[in-house]
Write a protein that holds these residues in place. Structure first.
Motif, PDB file in Angstrom:
ATOM      1  N   PRO A  27       0.825  -0.779   0.102  1.00 51.20           N
ATOM      2  CA  PRO A  27      -0.046  -0.184  -0.093  1.00 51.20           C
ATOM      3  C   PRO A  27       0.756   1.653   0.047  1.00 51.20           C
ATOM      4  O   PRO A  27       0.949   2.525  -0.175  1.00 51.20           O
ATOM      5  N   ASN A  28       1.693   1.335   0.442  1.00 49.66           N
ATOM      6  CA  ASN A  28       2.952   2.701   0.943  1.00 49.66           C
ATOM      7  C   ASN A  28       3.426   3.053  -0.601  1.00 49.66           C
ATOM      8  O   ASN A  28       3.439   3.938  -0.976  1.00 49.66           O
ATOM      9  N   ALA A  29       3.160   2.298  -2.028  1.00 45.88           N
ATOM     10  CA  ALA A  29       3.445   2.372  -3.747  1.00 45.88           C
ATOM     11  C   ALA A  29       2.531   2.705  -3.826  1.00 45.88           C
ATOM     12  O   ALA A  29       2.308   3.360  -5.232  1.00 45.88           O
ATOM     13  N   LEU A  30       1.176   2.814  -3.505  1.00 43.25           N
ATOM     14  CA  LEU A  30       0.389   3.626  -4.058  1.00 43.25           C
ATOM     15  C   LEU A  30       0.377   4.821  -4.695  1.00 43.25           C
ATOM     16  O   LEU A  30       0.076   5.265  -5.869  1.00 43.25           O
ATOM     17  N   LYS A  31       0.409   5.931  -3.867  1.00 41.87           N
ATOM     18  CA  LYS A  31       1.028   7.130  -4.216  1.00 41.87           C
ATOM     19  C   LYS A  31       2.133   7.331  -5.888  1.00 41.87           C
ATOM     20  O   LYS A  31       1.945   8.195  -6.242  1.00 41.87           O
ATOM     21  N   ASP A  45      -6.823  11.876  -0.613  1.00 46.64           N
ATOM     22  CA  ASP A  45      -7.269  12.898   0.929  1.00 46.64           C
ATOM     23  C   ASP A  45      -6.629  12.210   2.451  1.00 46.64           C
ATOM     24  O   ASP A  45      -6.474  11.274   2.704  1.00 46.64           O
ATOM     25  N   TYR A  46      -7.978  10.927   1.489  1.00 49.09           N
ATOM     26  CA  TYR A  46      -8.114   9.494   2.649  1.00 49.09           C
ATOM     27  C   TYR A  46      -7.436   9.181   2.580  1.00 49.09           C
ATOM     28  O   TYR A  46      -6.453   8.443   3.640  1.00 49.09           O
ATOM     29  N   PHE A  47      -6.762   8.216   1.817  1.00 52.73           N
ATOM     30  CA  PHE A  47      -5.066   6.967   1.697  1.00 52.73           C
ATOM     31  C   PHE A  47      -3.665   8.529   2.296  1.00 52.73           C
ATOM     32  O   PHE A  47      -3.187   7.614   2.661  1.00 52.73           O
ATOM     33  N   SER A  48      -3.810   9.384   1.770  1.00 50.45           N
ATOM     34  CA  SER A  48      -2.747  10.192   2.755  1.00 50.45           C
ATOM     35  C   SER A  48      -3.181  10.566   4.688  1.00 50.45           C
ATOM     36  O   SER A  48      -1.921  10.553   5.088  1.00 50.45           O
ATOM     37  N   GLU A  54      -5.047   0.421   7.257  1.00 51.16           N
ATOM     38  CA  GLU A  54      -6.600   0.550   6.711  1.00 51.16           C
ATOM     39  C   GLU A  54      -5.854   1.224   4.918  1.00 51.16           C
ATOM     40  O   GLU A  54      -6.927   1.057   4.600  1.00 51.16           O
ATOM     41  N   LYS A  55      -5.348   1.562   4.592  1.00 51.39           N
ATOM     42  CA  LYS A  55      -4.688   1.654   2.429  1.00 51.39           C
ATOM     43  C   LYS A  55      -4.789   0.578   2.364  1.00 51.39           C
ATOM     44  O   LYS A  55      -5.645  -0.183   0.923  1.00 51.39           O
ATOM     45  N   GLN A  56      -4.725  -0.537   3.323  1.00 46.66           N
ATOM     46  CA  GLN A  56      -5.111  -1.895   2.509  1.00 46.66           C
ATOM     47  C   GLN A  56      -5.991  -2.339   2.859  1.00 46.66           C
ATOM     48  O   GLN A  56      -6.935  -3.009   1.696  1.00 46.66           O
ATOM     49  N   LYS A  57      -6.324  -1.906   3.471  1.00 44.58           N
ATOM     50  CA  LYS A  57      -8.238  -2.615   3.435  1.00 44.58           C
ATOM     51  C   LYS A  57      -8.865  -1.917   2.378  1.00 44.58           C
ATOM     52  O   LYS A  57     -10.020  -2.336   2.034  1.00 44.58           O
ATOM     53  N   ALA A 121     -10.071  13.810  19.019  1.00 41.75           N
ATOM     54  CA  ALA A 121      -8.704  12.676  19.067  1.00 41.75           C
ATOM     55  C   ALA A 121      -7.872  12.607  18.727  1.00 41.75           C
ATOM     56  O   ALA A 121      -8.346  13.157  16.821  1.00 41.75           O
ATOM     57  N   SER A 122      -6.772  12.949  18.108  1.00 39.26           N
ATOM     58  CA  SER A 122      -6.223  13.043  17.340  1.00 39.26           C
ATOM     59  C   SER A 122      -4.919  11.894  16.872  1.00 39.26           C
ATOM     60  O   SER A 122      -5.070  11.333  17.007  1.00 39.26           O
ATOM     61  N   ARG A 123      -5.125  11.519  15.350  1.00 43.45           N
ATOM     62  CA  ARG A 123      -4.832  10.453  14.900  1.00 43.45           C
ATOM     63  C   ARG A 123      -3.369  10.931  14.544  1.00 43.45           C
ATOM     64  O   ARG A 123      -2.666  11.467  14.436  1.00 43.45           O
ATOM     65  N   GLY A 124      -2.477   9.768  14.041  1.00 40.29           N
ATOM     66  CA  GLY A 124      -1.066   9.879  13.979  1.00 40.29           C
ATOM     67  C   GLY A 124      -0.940  10.332  15.218  1.00 40.29           C
ATOM     68  O   GLY A 124      -0.403   9.828  17.143  1.00 40.29           O
ATOM     69  N   LEU A 125       0.882  10.142  15.465  1.00 33.43           N
ATOM     70  CA  LEU A 125       2.262  10.249  16.183  1.00 33.43           C
ATOM     71  C   LEU A 125       2.581  11.826  16.590  1.00 33.43           C
ATOM     72  O   LEU A 125       3.198  12.110  16.974  1.00 33.43           O
ATOM     73  N   SER A 126       1.888  13.358  15.535  1.00 34.32           N
ATOM     74  CA  SER A 126       2.428  14.120  16.028  1.00 34.32           C
ATOM     75  C   SER A 126       2.617  14.704  17.160  1.00 34.32           C
ATOM     76  O   SER A 126       2.974  14.691  17.907  1.00 34.32           O
ATOM     77  N   HIS A 127       2.000  14.698  17.620  1.00 28.33           N
ATOM     78  CA  HIS A 127       1.466  15.031  20.136  1.00 28.33           C
ATOM     79  C   HIS A 127       2.373  14.457  20.143  1.00 28.33           C
ATOM     80  O   HIS A 127       2.835  15.321  20.984  1.00 28.33           O
ATOM     81  N   TYR A 128       3.407  12.971  20.054  1.00 31.29           N
ATOM     82  CA  TYR A 128       4.809  12.491  21.193  1.00 31.29           C
ATOM     83  C   TYR A 128       5.625  13.493  20.483  1.00 31.29           C
ATOM     84  O   TYR A 128       6.672  13.974  21.249  1.00 31.29           O
ATOM     85  N   ASP A 129       5.896  13.076  19.079  1.00 31.31           N
ATOM     86  CA  ASP A 129       7.078  14.373  18.727  1.00 31.31           C
ATOM     87  C   ASP A 129       6.469  15.081  19.237  1.00 31.31           C
ATOM     88  O   ASP A 129       8.222  16.728  19.393  1.00 31.31           O
TER      89      ASP A 129
END
Length: 139
Positions: A27-31, A45-48, A54-57, A121-129
């Motif tokens: 799925p990472n090769a999709l773009k 936008d959804y895939f990004s 989630e991309k696989q599904k 709720a925020s998605r991703g790990l940006s809040h940890y960064d």
């Protein structure tokens, strides 16, 4: 797989639907695939914003949906499912089947008791960064 023959120069005919399950394996090769540029902007936008799983599904779901229907109905389902944030693949599928079976979209329930408001709720790990940037990466 058979593709329609086009007459003229610099023309391509490609049916992407049969290859979506194959794309789901990487799925990472999709773009980097030509198909990604031809997708509606809502799907791009959804895939990004999707995780790898989630991309696989989502690619597997698109493989099923695009067998019988075009991108228009699946994009409409994505738009409706996205009204309340980033939708799961199952919610897109549910909205899609509601649309094609004529059941429409049901309004959210209104509880009879008061429900406390929850922070978004925020998605991703940006809040940890951001946390590690403020502490300098040390504990």
């Amino acid at each position: 797989m058979k593709h329609e023959r086009l007459y003229g120069t610099q023309q391509k005919s490609m049916k992407w639907q049969p290859y979506l399950t194959l794309m789901a394996k990487r799925p990472n090769a999709l773009k980097y695939i030509e198909f990604y540029d031809k997708m509606p902007s809502e799907w791009q936008d959804y895939f990004s914003h999707c995780t790898i799983e989630e991309k696989q599904k989502a690619l597997q779901l698109l493989a099923v949906l695009l067998k019988e229907h075009d991108f228009e109905v699946s994009t409409q389902a994505l738009r409706l499912a996205s009204q309340y944030g980033h939708p799961s693949v199952d919610s897109i599928k549910q909205v899609f089947y509601q649309l094609i079976n004529g059941r429409g979209i049901r309004e959210p329930i209104q509880p009879k008791i008061s429900v406390p408001t929850m922070p978004e709720a925020s998605r991703g790990l940006s809040h940890y960064d951001r946390f590690f940037e403020s502490t300098g990466g040390e504990r």
